[in-house]
Write a protein that holds these residues in place. Structure first.
Motif, mmCIF file in Angstrom:
data_model
loop_
_atom_site.group_PDB
_atom_site.id
_atom_site.type_symbol
_atom_site.label_atom_id
_atom_site.label_comp_id
_atom_site.label_asym_id
_atom_site.label_seq_id
_atom_site.Cartn_x
_atom_site.Cartn_y
_atom_site.Cartn_z
ATOM 1 N N SER A 162 0.846 -1.188 0.000
ATOM 2 C CA SER A 162 0.000 0.000 0.000
ATOM 3 C C SER A 162 0.878 1.233 0.000
ATOM 4 N N TYR A 222 -5.664 -0.253 9.869
ATOM 5 C CA TYR A 222 -5.965 -1.526 9.217
ATOM 6 C C TYR A 222 -6.064 -2.646 10.255
ATOM 7 N N GLN A 272 -5.573 -0.186 -1.657
ATOM 8 C CA GLN A 272 -5.290 1.246 -1.677
ATOM 9 C C GLN A 272 -6.560 2.068 -1.722
ATOM 10 N N ALA A 273 -6.604 3.100 -0.881
ATOM 11 C CA ALA A 273 -7.669 4.094 -0.932
ATOM 12 C C ALA A 273 -7.099 5.485 -0.698
ATOM 13 N N THR A 324 -11.664 -1.893 -8.934
ATOM 14 C CA THR A 324 -11.949 -0.633 -8.266
ATOM 15 C C THR A 324 -13.362 -0.685 -7.707
ATOM 16 N N TRP A 376 -17.070 2.972 -2.735
ATOM 17 C CA TRP A 376 -17.787 2.957 -1.457
ATOM 18 C C TRP A 376 -18.306 4.365 -1.163
ATOM 19 N N GLN A 412 -15.981 6.818 -2.916
ATOM 20 C CA GLN A 412 -14.557 6.746 -2.609
ATOM 21 C C GLN A 412 -13.980 5.500 -3.287
ATOM 22 N N VAL A 472 -11.839 2.373 -3.749
ATOM 23 C CA VAL A 472 -11.075 1.430 -2.938
ATOM 24 C C VAL A 472 -10.572 0.352 -3.887
ATOM 25 N N TRP A 479 -17.108 4.307 3.629
ATOM 26 C CA TRP A 479 -15.794 4.912 3.845
ATOM 27 C C TRP A 479 -15.930 5.983 4.934
ATOM 28 N N LEU A 528 -10.888 1.312 6.585
ATOM 29 C CA LEU A 528 -10.963 -0.116 6.263
ATOM 30 C C LEU A 528 -10.946 -0.994 7.505
#
Length: 644
Positions: free
Chosen positions: A79, A93, A319-320, A342, A345, A602, A604, A619, A627
């Motif tokens: 990430s 996380y 990844q966000a 992809t 959210w 968003q 994610v 999100w 997350l």
């Protein structure tokens, strides 16, 4: 041998080989299974076997009941973060909390075995017997005692005393530690703030690894030894040394033990962070596999503008951060070659883009105008939210003011749209009623003192959607005689200017929690914190008990404070619901924050190899830790790389 395994072996060589009896299990069919390569290390006596590392009563997760697969172990989740201080990603996380939110946003025990609550004021915390820190040392009630007695109530480490969530009517609780696995906090009146704070995205960590931190504390370490450490660390005193070593949230001190699923390997370079599996983690799946499934987090620090390209070429597994809706076309175009998907959210904040009139602005003329509800309503009515939504979000966002979202039982559609329809005629009429004239031949109105009606909106400039939104607003405000000027500032600079009353209006997101329930803390709706850009100085006054800021000078804000106070002094959900409803009604009617759009998608991104990542989520910073609430320790690679 792979570099990852070499790092793991080097770190685990330092772990004590602690032996103890095999734990008694409440589930007779549960059999713990060793985690490669930890099993190899245990074989050579460098680490106890899993049956001796686990708590006697671990938290066992039934993944199929959650609609998830049982996974396999291995692989590092790659990430990116935009700055070093976002090393907090491991604590987000990981989302190991004494109590935490599940995916339904219900509070449940996590690190704790159980919590019992009496009358909303008497809390008994029960730890998991045999639970251990990541270095193998026992985690007991003494670690909570250390936080309470040696940190919170030590004037060198906590000059202001216990944090506000530990005080009810200004008084701390009675605290008792009856045995190694029991802690009791008892207040004279209900404390509804206590458990939600423990579950927060950034929790207060009311426990500390006492066995580690005592070596930096004047109560436990002699002056000569401390002096040597202080000199080596180049800090002022032992308190500064202790604070530097106590880094439970950002986890940059690899020497400090943790209870999170992943622990820091080493400080490393400025652009690369590694967090490897905690061999003493308390969660297991029902097949006996110790979580987390992934060996670790491989995190790279990179400029936010470069991250989308790295993601699009398949260099991230999850990844966000630094991804925005405007980048979705780039992300989607790279899915096939990058082997990822992809997901979109909806944001869980009360609004994704909102304008905050600063009711504490230093200019007395402007301050009076910003406190006039007619002016705030006029500005809101003069915004065409449909254009913003269709132009920037393809109609996928929700148009309206700042308020709770449909995911909350407190949601009311009529409240969400109040004073949020595009009606320039009504806006102009309100401005006329206030006495803000527009002279013949001039495009803009004037203030009562003759100055032009120029609203200066300050922004961080971090999201392109915000800049485009402000341009659209500037055009529709011009139609009613209001000029919008934009000023860009660094995030920290902007915050400090707002707190000092130097910003007329700021653009930010809405309240952090857009999905509250009656038992959620309503402090974002009342002037209880300087972080709310509507009334920073009133928040300072409350937070410092009058030592800073200024007393509330507006009846509607006083009403909100009274309602928030009443909420904190009742014990049941039924009593709290009408208080929340009233506060939400006041905000909608008075337009204290001008919302533009909410539930903006968003992006994610998750590798196709990474399983158990939800297709749909919310999100949200808090509650949820982005997350974290979806338990990345349960994510696994379908094809982890072969062991070295």
């Amino acid at each position: 041998m792979s570099p990852a395994l070499r790092i793991l072996l080097a770190a685990l060589l330092l772990l004590p080989a602690l032996a103890r009896a095999c734990p008694a299990q409440t589930n007779p069919d549960f059999v713990p299974r060793e985690t490669p390569p930890l099993g190899d290390i245990a074989t050579y006596g460098l680490l106890p076997p899993v049956s001796e590392r686990m708590p006697e009563e671990p938290l066992i997760v039934d993944l199929p009941a959650k609609g998830r697969e049982y996974g396999q172990r291995g692989g590092w989740i790659r990430s990116f973060i935009t700055q070093r201080r976002n090393s907090r990603i491991a604590a987000l996380y990981g989302y190991a909390r004494l109590v935490g939110y599940n995916e339904k946003r219900e509070l449940v025990p996590d690190i704790l075995k159980a919590v019992t609550v009496g009358e909303g004021r008497d809390f008994t915390l029960t730890l998991r017997r045999g639970h251990r820190w990541s270095d193998g040392a026992p985690f007991t009630s003494d670690d909570i005692r250390y936080w309470w007695e040696d940190i919170v109530n030590n004037p060198m480490l906590s000059p202001s005393g216990p944090p506000r969530f530990m005080l009810v009517d200004g008084k701390p609780p009675e605290v008792a530690f009856p045995d190694p696995v029991t802690v009791r906090f008892r207040w004279a009146s209900p404390n509804p703030h206590f458990l939600p704070n423990l579950a927060a995205a950034r929790p207060p960590f009311i426990y500390r690894p006492a066995h580690y931190l005592k070596q930096f504390h004047a109560r436990y370490t002699d002056e000569t030894t401390l002096a040597s450490q202080i000199a080596k660390a180049k800090v002022r005193n032992w308190a500064a040394l202790h604070n530097a070593r106590d880094d439970m949230f950002r986890m940059e001190n690899a020497d400090e033990p943790t209870l999170q699923p992943w622990m820091a390997v080493a400080r490393g370079s400025g652009s690369h962070l590694l967090f490897q599996r905690n061999p003493y983690y308390h969660r297991f799946d029902a097949n006996g596999v110790q979580l987390p499934y992934a060996d670790g987090l491989d995190v790279t620090v990179m400029s936010g503008g470069l991250i989308p390209a790295q993601v699009a070429t398949g260099h991230a597994d999850l990844q966000a951060e630094a991804l925005t809706f405007s980048q979705v076309p780039v992300l989607v175009s790279g899915e096939a070659s990058g082997n990822y998907r992809t997901r979109l959210w909806p944001s869980g904040t009360a609004a994704d883009i909102a304008l905050y009139p600063n009711l504490n602005y230093n200019d007395p003329v402007w301050r009076g105008l910003l406190r006039d509800v007619r002016f705030r309503r006029a500005l809101s009515l003069a915004i065409d939210r449909r254009i913003v939504n269709r132009s920037l979000y393809f109609g996928l966002a929700r148009e309206g003011g700042v308020g709770v979202l449909p995911f909350s039982s407190l949601y009311k559609p009529e409240r969400h749209g109040l004073w949020a329809e595009y009606d320039p005629k009504a806006a102009a009429a309100l401005l006329d009623e206030i006495g803000l004239p527009k002279k013949r031949g001039e495009a803009y109105r004037s203030l009562p003192d003759g100055r032009p009606l120029e609203v200066i909106v300050e922004t961080t400039g971090e999201k392109p959607e915000v800049a485009d939104t402000l341009q659209i607003i500037a055009e529709t405000w011009r139609d009613v005689g209001v000029r919008l000027l934009v000023r860009t500032a660094d995030r920290d600079v902007l915050r400090n200017r707002v707190y000092a009353g130097q910003v007329m209006m700021a653009v930010w997101s809405g309240w952090d929690n857009g999905v509250p329930e009656p038992d959620s803390n309503p402090e974002e709706l009342a002037p209880m914190t300087q972080e709310n850009f509507s009334w920073p100085k009133w928040g300072q006054y409350y937070q410092t008990s009058g030592a800073a800021g200024e007393p509330i000078g507006m009846p509607v804000a006083e009403t909100l404070m009274r309602l928030a106070h009443d909420w904190a002094h009742v014990a049941t959900t039924e009593e709290r619901r009408p208080l929340w409803e009233r506060m939400l009604d006041i905000h909608a009617e008075n337009v204290l924050v001008i919302g533009i759009v909410g539930e903006a998608p968003q992006p994610v991104v998750a590798s196709n190899r990474l399983r158990n990542v939800p297709e749909r989520g919310l999100w949200l910073w808090d509650p949820g830790a982005f997350l974290g609430i979806y338990r990345p320790d349960e994510f696994f690679f379908a094809d982890p790389p072969p062991r070295s």
